[in-house]
Write a protein that holds these residues in place. Sequence first.
Motif: not given
Length: 286
Positions: A134-148
């Motif tokens: 299903g679909s979820l509403q996306g958010k640009a979270r400040s506590d989640v980052f691209k993995m390095r």
Amino acid sequence: MSMPTPLTIHPMSPIDLPFAADCAAAEGWLGANLEIFEDFYTHDPAGCLLAIWDGNPAGICVATHYDTCGFIGELIVQPNFRQRGIGAALLNRAVQYLCQKGVQSIYLDGVPKAAPLYERNGFHKICLSLRFQGSLQGKARSDVFKMRESDLPAVFELDRQAFGADRSFFLTRRLKQHPRLCLVMMQRGELTGYLMGRQGDGWASAGPLITTNGADPIPLLERLAFELDNQPISLGVLACNQPAVSLYRGLGLEERPDPPWRMSTSPAEDLGASVNCWAIGSAAKG
């Protein structure tokens, strides 16, 4: 005097991988694409099995080992070669191979119609392995980052603690293949969760998704949805993980009918069953 069987089983070669991907596509297993079979083959060529019937490719199976446990997956027999014992032969060869590697507990996700085959060959049911989409509403979270790449040691440790075995090979490859969809959640400089996603032609999936004790997985899911521009997502979770099942039902995700059974050969049933495992990686990798 009995006639010799026309069946042979041997490890795949690189030229067999497209056939394996075609078998999975014919079953509607969109996530089991060529990339996945290349992962399996790179990890352990000897665990990627091909069945040949009278000179013709007839079926496939993949045996994946982690430490003292293993998974069997992608067991497929071509429709025109079924009812000849090929599936059972592939399963038994995969079990034999994993035992030779020192595996003590073997797991698989078996579709309901195949569960009797697995039970006849020493597996027992643990719980349903549910699939949601299903679909979820996306958010640009400040506590989640691209993995390095530098995050990987902490990701490996968190995954090992929750999953119960070392999957670092596959996690490393996923980051290289889908860096935009591999995410980490941080609180006060500490890793509290990670999520690895995949995307293909018309589909996207989430998993593995793992958090520390008490950490909320929603921020990771929201950021993944943001990265996917709110494209529908599919994910899998064991039915014994009631917090995860309740979460996805509460989010309005659709539960697919006729889910497979998580099955095992051992009394040990805890691999990947932690409540901190919010989404499994795949049916053949936990």
